[in-house]
Design a protein around this motif. Structure first.
Motif, PDB file in Angstrom:
ATOM      1  N   ALA A   1       0.923  -1.208   0.005  1.00  0.00           N
ATOM      2  CA  ALA A   1      -0.134  -0.030   0.081  1.00  0.00           C
ATOM      3  C   ALA A   1       0.937   1.435   0.028  1.00  0.00           C
ATOM      4  CB  ALA A   1      -0.917   0.180   1.289  1.00  0.00           C
ATOM      5  N   ALA A   2       2.002   1.144   0.707  1.00  0.00           N
ATOM      6  CA  ALA A   2       2.840   2.242   0.748  1.00  0.00           C
ATOM      7  C   ALA A   2       3.357   2.540  -0.556  1.00  0.00           C
ATOM      8  CB  ALA A   2       3.809   2.074   1.810  1.00  0.00           C
ATOM      9  N   PHE A   3       3.776   1.754  -1.408  1.00  0.00           N
ATOM     10  CA  PHE A   3       4.630   1.751  -2.592  1.00  0.00           C
ATOM     11  C   PHE A   3       3.434   2.247  -3.589  1.00  0.00           C
ATOM     12  CE2 PHE A   3       5.185   0.593  -6.871  1.00  0.00           C
ATOM     13  CZ  PHE A   3       6.717   0.582  -7.195  1.00  0.00           C
ATOM     14  N   ILE A   4       2.245   1.606  -3.677  1.00  0.00           N
ATOM     15  CA  ILE A   4       1.288   2.339  -4.372  1.00  0.00           C
ATOM     16  C   ILE A   4       0.885   3.750  -4.188  1.00  0.00           C
ATOM     17  CG2 ILE A   4      -1.305   2.104  -5.093  1.00  0.00           C
ATOM     18  CD1 ILE A   4       0.714  -0.261  -6.262  1.00  0.00           C
ATOM     19  N   GLU A   5       0.996   4.086  -2.863  1.00  0.00           N
ATOM     20  CA  GLU A   5       0.446   5.482  -2.304  1.00  0.00           C
ATOM     21  C   GLU A   5       1.651   6.372  -2.950  1.00  0.00           C
ATOM     22  OE1 GLU A   5      -0.133   8.488   1.443  1.00  0.00           O
ATOM     23  OE2 GLU A   5       0.280   6.158   1.669  1.00  0.00           O
ATOM     24  N   GLY A   6       2.673   5.915  -3.070  1.00  0.00           N
ATOM     25  CA  GLY A   6       3.948   6.709  -3.575  1.00  0.00           C
ATOM     26  C   GLY A   6       3.782   6.976  -4.898  1.00  0.00           C
ATOM     27  N   TYR A   7       3.538   5.999  -5.478  1.00  0.00           N
ATOM     28  CA  TYR A   7       3.570   5.813  -7.333  1.00  0.00           C
ATOM     29  C   TYR A   7       2.486   6.907  -7.850  1.00  0.00           C
ATOM     30  CZ  TYR A   7       3.663   3.861 -11.897  1.00  0.00           C
ATOM     31  OH  TYR A   7       3.931   3.559 -13.198  1.00  0.00           O
ATOM     32  N   ARG A   8       1.302   6.427  -6.773  1.00  0.00           N
ATOM     33  CA  ARG A   8       0.242   7.496  -7.592  1.00  0.00           C
ATOM     34  C   ARG A   8       0.390   9.047  -7.205  1.00  0.00           C
ATOM     35  NH1 ARG A   8      -4.808   3.639  -4.620  1.00  0.00           N
ATOM     36  NH2 ARG A   8      -4.920   2.312  -6.498  1.00  0.00           N
ATOM     37  N   THR A   9       1.192   9.506  -6.581  1.00  0.00           N
ATOM     38  CA  THR A   9       1.762  10.637  -6.481  1.00  0.00           C
ATOM     39  C   THR A   9       1.878  11.382  -8.146  1.00  0.00           C
ATOM     40  OG1 THR A   9       3.143  10.454  -4.574  1.00  0.00           O
ATOM     41  CG2 THR A   9       3.626  12.337  -5.792  1.00  0.00           C
ATOM     42  N   TYR A  10       2.222  10.311  -8.805  1.00  0.00           N
ATOM     43  CA  TYR A  10       2.645  10.784 -10.517  1.00  0.00           C
ATOM     44  C   TYR A  10       1.748  10.013 -11.408  1.00  0.00           C
ATOM     45  CZ  TYR A  10       6.834  13.293  -8.674  1.00  0.00           C
ATOM     46  OH  TYR A  10       7.672  14.066  -7.741  1.00  0.00           O
ATOM     47  N   ARG A  11       1.356   8.863 -10.971  1.00  0.00           N
ATOM     48  CA  ARG A  11       0.655   7.970 -12.112  1.00  0.00           C
ATOM     49  C   ARG A  11      -0.552   7.178 -11.284  1.00  0.00           C
ATOM     50  NH1 ARG A  11       2.902   7.293 -17.228  1.00  0.00           N
ATOM     51  NH2 ARG A  11       1.964   5.207 -17.334  1.00  0.00           N
ATOM     52  N   PRO A  12      -1.740   6.975 -12.057  1.00  0.00           N
ATOM     53  CA  PRO A  12      -2.663   6.189 -11.408  1.00  0.00           C
ATOM     54  C   PRO A  12      -2.385   4.642 -11.524  1.00  0.00           C
ATOM     55  CG  PRO A  12      -3.309   6.843 -13.592  1.00  0.00           C
ATOM     56  CD  PRO A  12      -1.895   7.349 -13.481  1.00  0.00           C
ATOM     57  N   ILE A  13      -2.823   3.934 -10.504  1.00  0.00           N
ATOM     58  CA  ILE A  13      -2.840   2.539 -10.966  1.00  0.00           C
ATOM     59  C   ILE A  13      -4.070   1.794 -10.110  1.00  0.00           C
ATOM     60  CG2 ILE A  13      -1.281   2.175  -8.843  1.00  0.00           C
ATOM     61  CD1 ILE A  13      -0.078  -0.096 -10.352  1.00  0.00           C
ATOM     62  N   THR A  14      -4.795   0.900 -10.690  1.00  0.00           N
ATOM     63  CA  THR A  14      -5.757   0.313 -10.206  1.00  0.00           C
ATOM     64  C   THR A  14      -5.450  -1.217  -9.662  1.00  0.00           C
ATOM     65  OG1 THR A  14      -6.469  -1.031 -12.181  1.00  0.00           O
ATOM     66  CG2 THR A  14      -7.236   1.309 -11.931  1.00  0.00           C
ATOM     67  N   LYS A  15      -6.300  -1.886  -8.771  1.00  0.00           N
ATOM     68  CA  LYS A  15      -6.295  -3.354  -8.409  1.00  0.00           C
ATOM     69  C   LYS A  15      -6.079  -4.116  -9.522  1.00  0.00           C
ATOM     70  CE  LYS A  15     -10.933  -4.686  -7.384  1.00  0.00           C
ATOM     71  NZ  LYS A  15     -11.866  -4.953  -6.127  1.00  0.00           N
ATOM     72  N   PHE A  16      -6.867  -3.872 -10.267  1.00  0.00           N
ATOM     73  CA  PHE A  16      -7.038  -4.644 -11.656  1.00  0.00           C
ATOM     74  C   PHE A  16      -5.595  -4.821 -12.274  1.00  0.00           C
ATOM     75  CE2 PHE A  16     -11.258  -3.675 -10.863  1.00  0.00           C
ATOM     76  CZ  PHE A  16     -12.021  -4.864 -10.637  1.00  0.00           C
ATOM     77  N   GLN A  17      -5.115  -3.664 -12.587  1.00  0.00           N
ATOM     78  CA  GLN A  17      -3.690  -3.356 -13.338  1.00  0.00           C
ATOM     79  C   GLN A  17      -2.734  -4.013 -12.590  1.00  0.00           C
ATOM     80  OE1 GLN A  17      -2.806   0.830 -13.711  1.00  0.00           O
ATOM     81  NE2 GLN A  17      -0.625   0.343 -14.532  1.00  0.00           N
ATOM     82  N   LEU A  18      -2.766  -3.989 -11.136  1.00  0.00           N
ATOM     83  CA  LEU A  18      -1.709  -4.380 -10.353  1.00  0.00           C
ATOM     84  C   LEU A  18      -1.691  -5.895 -10.460  1.00  0.00           C
ATOM     85  CD1 LEU A  18       0.466  -3.387  -8.409  1.00  0.00           C
ATOM     86  CD2 LEU A  18      -1.215  -3.725  -6.736  1.00  0.00           C
ATOM     87  N   ALA A  19      -2.847  -6.546 -10.157  1.00  0.00           N
ATOM     88  CA  ALA A  19      -2.899  -8.033 -10.279  1.00  0.00           C
ATOM     89  C   ALA A  19      -2.465  -8.420 -11.827  1.00  0.00           C
ATOM     90  CB  ALA A  19      -4.381  -8.437 -10.181  1.00  0.00           C
ATOM     91  N   ARG A  20      -2.789  -7.780 -12.717  1.00  0.00           N
ATOM     92  CA  ARG A  20      -2.391  -8.024 -14.133  1.00  0.00           C
ATOM     93  C   ARG A  20      -0.777  -8.057 -14.457  1.00  0.00           C
ATOM     94  NH1 ARG A  20      -5.282  -4.494 -18.248  1.00  0.00           N
ATOM     95  NH2 ARG A  20      -3.533  -3.215 -17.693  1.00  0.00           N
ATOM     96  N   ALA A  21      -0.257  -6.917 -13.704  1.00  0.00           N
ATOM     97  CA  ALA A  21       1.090  -6.958 -13.688  1.00  0.00           C
ATOM     98  C   ALA A  21       1.880  -7.849 -12.953  1.00  0.00           C
ATOM     99  CB  ALA A  21       1.562  -5.314 -12.973  1.00  0.00           C
ATOM    100  N   PHE A  22       1.249  -8.468 -11.769  1.00  0.00           N
ATOM    101  CA  PHE A  22       2.172  -9.590 -11.218  1.00  0.00           C
ATOM    102  C   PHE A  22       2.071 -10.801 -12.214  1.00  0.00           C
ATOM    103  CE2 PHE A  22       2.055  -6.925  -7.232  1.00  0.00           C
ATOM    104  CZ  PHE A  22       3.167  -7.278  -6.800  1.00  0.00           C
ATOM    105  N   ARG A  23       0.799 -10.900 -12.811  1.00  0.00           N
ATOM    106  CA  ARG A  23       0.851 -12.298 -13.623  1.00  0.00           C
ATOM    107  C   ARG A  23       1.515 -12.190 -14.855  1.00  0.00           C
ATOM    108  NH1 ARG A  23      -5.099 -11.539 -12.533  1.00  0.00           N
ATOM    109  NH2 ARG A  23      -5.829 -13.340 -11.065  1.00  0.00           N
TER     110      ARG A  23
END
Length: 333
Positions: free
Chosen positions: A265-287
């Motif tokens: 959650a900390a990484f995603i919060e930091g990342y969203r400072t500049y770019r959006p990311i959804t849970k579906f995108q994150l799950a797909r990224a790990f696959r």
């Protein structure tokens, strides 16, 4: 004359001698306190101090690991790294001439030189949540800058055919060699995942420039802040989402315990400072990460390999174990 140091062969002295002569004649400064770095694979590396007191990092590329075709990509990667540095991304400043950062000595040794950055690496899984937040912020900014770079032809995309080809090779080895029951079970499970993969999901992934090797070994920290991202040699036009998944996995996955969701959650919060990311995108990224890396680490001999490969193997095992619930696991708002 350069005196041989303990543990260095005369051949290595010839290489660094030619490199130092080239640097001195090109950049008009002297180098002293040459210190070989005993890490990395096949490439030779040194720290040095110039006559202005600046600590530098010198890397000589192995012709075996980096034949001419691979060096073409390295040249592009270093040009991008230089532009990222100019844009404020925390990465080493390169020394170049007319936008070229790879130099060649009379004997054909290829090398680059950059500033040595302060900071320390963190063992995988041991970053705290403040460090993960800053890593997310730095990664998000890097991706934002890279988003403005010219598009290129995609270097890699997952295919079922390639996944099956590598799987069959390892399964045949496991069937003829004395592999553990666990390895055979996991290879069977890997085949089930490959057969069930919906490859069209990856067509929705945004393509762009990515570091493509963003794990803890290539990140320096000073306190809770990222001081430098290192080793851009593998940078390719692929999927930026791979950087997200690899950085999170390296920083937030703890062997024997699993994924620390507070760090995620900390990484995603930091990342969203500049770019959006959804849970579906994150799950797909790990696959997507699994499709890229599982063929490297799901091998018949994985239990005999060194610590780093076994760590990557355990990461891929965790992904496979939670394959069908990744969207729920990464539902972090």
């Amino acid at each position: 004359m350069i005196l041989a140091r303990k543990g260095e062969s005369m051949g290595e002295q010839i290489i660094i001698g030619e490199i130092l002569h080239h640097i001195t004649s090109t950049f008009r400064f002297q180098l002293d306190d040459i210190e070989p770095i005993q890490r990395g694979y096949q490439n030779r590396k040194w720290f040095a101090i110039n006559d202005h007191g600046k600590k530098l990092f010198i890397k000589c590329y192995s012709s075996k690991r980096y034949p001419s075709e691979k060096m073409r990509f390295v040249r592009i990667a270093l040009q991008i790294q230089s532009q990222l540095h100019e844009a404020g991304v925390v990465c080493p400043k390169l020394y170049g001439i007319d936008g070229k950062y790879i130099f060649e000595t009379p004997s054909g040794f290829l090398f680059c030189m950059m500033d040595a950055c302060d900071g320390d690496t963190i063992h995988p899984g041991e970053a705290n949540w403040l460090q993960m937040f800053d890593l997310g912020r730095v990664t998000g900014y890097m991706h934002q800058v890279l988003n403005d770079f010219p598009k290129d032809r995609s270097y890699w995309s997952p295919t079922r055919l390639q996944l099956l080809k590598k799987w069959r090779m390892e399964w045949e080895k496991a069937s003829t060699e004395n592999c553990s029951i666990r390895i055979r079970f996991l290879l069977k499970r890997q085949r089930e995942i490959i057969d069930s993969l919906q490859m069209q999901q990856f067509e929705e992934c945004e393509q762009g420039w990515a570091h493509w090797d963003l794990w803890m070994e290539n990140i320096l920290f000073q306190g809770n802040l990222v001081s430098a991202i290192l080793d851009f040699d593998r940078m390719k036009y692929v999927y930026p989402d791979l950087d997200i998944a690899r950085a999170i996995m390296s920083g937030a996955f703890i062997s024997q315990m699993g994924m620390d969701m507070r760090k995620v959650a900390a990484f995603i919060e930091g990342y969203r400072t500049y770019r959006p990311i959804t849970k579906f995108q994150l799950a797909r990224a790990f696959r997507l990460l699994w499709c890229k890396e599982a063929p490297w680490w799901y091998t018949a001999d994985i239990e005999e390999r060194s610590e780093n490969p076994r760590r990557f193997f355990e990461e891929m095992c965790w992904l496979m174990e939670h394959w069908w619930e990744l969207e729920d696991i990464f539902d972090i708002g």
